[in-house]
Design a protein around this motif. Structure first.
Motif, short mmCIF file in Angstrom:
data_model
loop_
_atom_site.label_atom_id
_atom_site.label_comp_id
_atom_site.label_asym_id
_atom_site.label_seq_id
_atom_site.Cartn_x
_atom_site.Cartn_y
_atom_site.Cartn_z
N TRP A 119 19.67 64.93 59.09
CA TRP A 119 19.03 66.13 59.62
C TRP A 119 18.81 67.17 58.53
O TRP A 119 19.72 67.49 57.77
CB TRP A 119 19.88 66.73 60.75
N PHE A 133 19.02 54.89 57.15
CA PHE A 133 19.68 56.10 57.62
C PHE A 133 18.82 57.33 57.31
O PHE A 133 18.19 57.42 56.24
CB PHE A 133 21.06 56.25 56.98
N TYR A 134 18.86 58.26 58.25
CA TYR A 134 18.15 59.53 58.13
C TYR A 134 19.16 60.66 58.31
O TYR A 134 20.11 60.53 59.09
CB TYR A 134 17.06 59.67 59.19
N THR A 192 26.59 50.24 62.06
CA THR A 192 25.71 51.40 62.26
C THR A 192 26.46 52.52 62.97
O THR A 192 26.40 53.69 62.56
CB THR A 192 24.48 50.98 63.08
N ASP A 193 27.18 52.18 64.04
CA ASP A 193 27.92 53.20 64.79
C ASP A 193 28.98 53.87 63.92
O ASP A 193 29.14 55.10 63.97
CB ASP A 193 28.58 52.57 66.02
N ASP A 244 16.56 65.86 68.05
CA ASP A 244 16.99 65.51 69.40
C ASP A 244 17.60 66.74 70.06
O ASP A 244 17.61 67.83 69.49
CB ASP A 244 17.97 64.33 69.38
N LEU A 258 12.18 61.40 61.49
CA LEU A 258 12.50 61.22 62.89
C LEU A 258 12.59 62.60 63.54
O LEU A 258 13.13 63.54 62.92
CB LEU A 258 13.83 60.48 63.05
N LEU A 297 27.25 56.25 61.44
CA LEU A 297 26.77 57.49 62.07
C LEU A 297 27.93 58.43 62.37
O LEU A 297 27.77 59.65 62.33
CB LEU A 297 26.01 57.15 63.35
N GLU A 299 20.21 69.16 68.22
CA GLU A 299 19.89 69.96 67.03
C GLU A 299 19.32 71.32 67.43
O GLU A 299 18.66 71.47 68.43
CB GLU A 299 18.86 69.21 66.15
N ARG A 313 21.05 59.73 61.67
CA ARG A 313 20.46 58.80 62.63
C ARG A 313 20.12 57.51 61.88
O ARG A 313 20.05 57.50 60.65
CB ARG A 313 19.21 59.40 63.29
N TYR A 350 14.79 64.73 60.99
CA TYR A 350 15.64 63.82 60.22
C TYR A 350 14.78 63.17 59.15
O TYR A 350 13.74 62.56 59.45
CB TYR A 350 16.23 62.74 61.12
N HIS A 353 25.32 64.59 61.06
CA HIS A 353 23.97 64.61 61.62
C HIS A 353 23.09 63.50 61.02
O HIS A 353 22.06 63.75 60.40
CB HIS A 353 23.31 65.98 61.41
#
Length: 332
Positions: free
Chosen positions: A284, A281-282, A215-216, A329, A326, A219, A332, A267, A291, A265
């Motif tokens: 922006w 995954f989302y 995941t990291d 944050d 989502l 992203l 953005e 998440r 998102y 961008h």
């Protein structure tokens, strides 16, 4: 199935005298297991949904043909199996080839949990139920012709005796046993060799850590970081988009060519699909100020490495109970 339910079913001998409301109540008890059965047969959640509806409609129209020689549940399974075979003959006369199943759709774990209580005290049944909804199994099964597929699922998953399956399908016992042997051999050709080492059920710490690293790196659009998590013979597909990529180099090259490194961008929301770890995954979207859904990656993990990634499009988010957006944050 509970003992009380079984006793009630054994007492159903004349459905012709049952009104529609009572009939619906009897049938609804089996909706989820019939849905999963049709899903194994068809590989598509939506097709399974349609086929269960067709099953209930056929059952209601043919209720006077139920003679009570088998349980109501077995009678419904017979109708559902034949409804699946009819749909396959109409829509997909040829089995899948080359390891790719373009009509494959994910199955939400919370819906699978509805069946968990029925087999909670049967370890072997729990293992079968889990393994036979994993995507690699479904892909392998879809490579079988429809009738051998039905025989395999009814015998090895549902657990019907060969005599009952022969009666269901209008075949001889010898024909069913022969079809089962061919189907088992066909599935083995398409199943991963290390199937006994699959990650399934409750994730261990190593699996959770690998999913976190995946995941990291995703992203951060860190292709080198992602490549380090893949096994040499990793497989990657994105149904219904055509294309199956086999091997780390082929998968990484596809990511590069598709512009993955430019996807900024993002998440992520961890989830589980088909009893496998998954990440939604989302991306922006400035016009919407949020998102919005992008893709869902379903992972198969073996021996501390990712051995398969099946990616689904954003149209599957609602079915899986994922947020439709989502919020922004502070960045953005």
């Amino acid at each position: 199935m509970s003992a009380d339910t079984r006793r009630e079913e054994l007492g159903v001998s004349d459905l012709g005298k049952v009104d529609e409301s009572a009939f619906s109540g009897l049938a609804e008890r089996h909706r989820r297991e019939l849905h999963v059965h049709c899903y194994r047969m068809l590989g598509s959640f939506q097709d399974a949904e349609d086929t269960v509806q067709e099953t209930f409609l056929r059952a209601w129209r043919r209720r006077e043909t139920f003679e009570g020689r088998s349980t109501f549940r077995a009678w419904l399974y017979r109708i559902a199996t034949n409804a699946c075979l009819d749909l396959l003959a109409k829509r997909r006369p040829e089995p899948a080839t080359g390891g790719e199943v373009r009509w494959l759709q994910p199955y939400p774990d919370p819906l699978l949990d509805e069946l968990a209580a029925d087999v909670a005290d049967e370890p072997e049944a729990v293992a079968i139920a889990r393994e036979t909804v994993e995507l690699a199994y479904l892909i392998a099964v879809q490579h079988l012709a429809p009738r051998p597929r039905a025989v395999l699922i009814l015998r090895d998953v549902v657990g019907w005796p060969a005599k009952d399956v022969a009666e269901f399908l209008g075949d001889s016992v010898n024909s069913v046993n022969s079809a089962l042997q061919r189907a088992r051999a066909g599935v083995r050709e398409h199943l991963p060799a290390e199937r006994q080492d699959w990650t399934g059920g409750e994730e261990d710490t190593g699996t959770r850590e690998l999913v976190r690293r995946y995941t990291d790196a995703s992203l951060a659009t860190d292709i080198d970081g992602l490549a380090a998590l893949l096994r040499d013979d990793v497989r990657c597909s994105m149904p219904p988009t055509p294309g199956l990529y086999v091997g780390r180099d082929a998968v990484v090259n596809d990511w590069v060519e598709s512009g993955f490194e430019d996807m900024l961008h993002l998440r992520a929301v961890p989830t589980a699909v088909n009893r496998q770890p998954a990440v939604a995954f989302y991306m922006w979207r400035k016009p919407e100020g949020a998102y919005l859904p992008l893709t869902i990656d379903v992972l198969r993990i073996t021996g501390g490495a990712i051995t398969e990634i099946v990616t689904f499009h954003d149209d599957q988010f609602p079915r899986l109970g994922l947020p439709e957006r989502l919020p922004a944050d502070d960045t953005e």
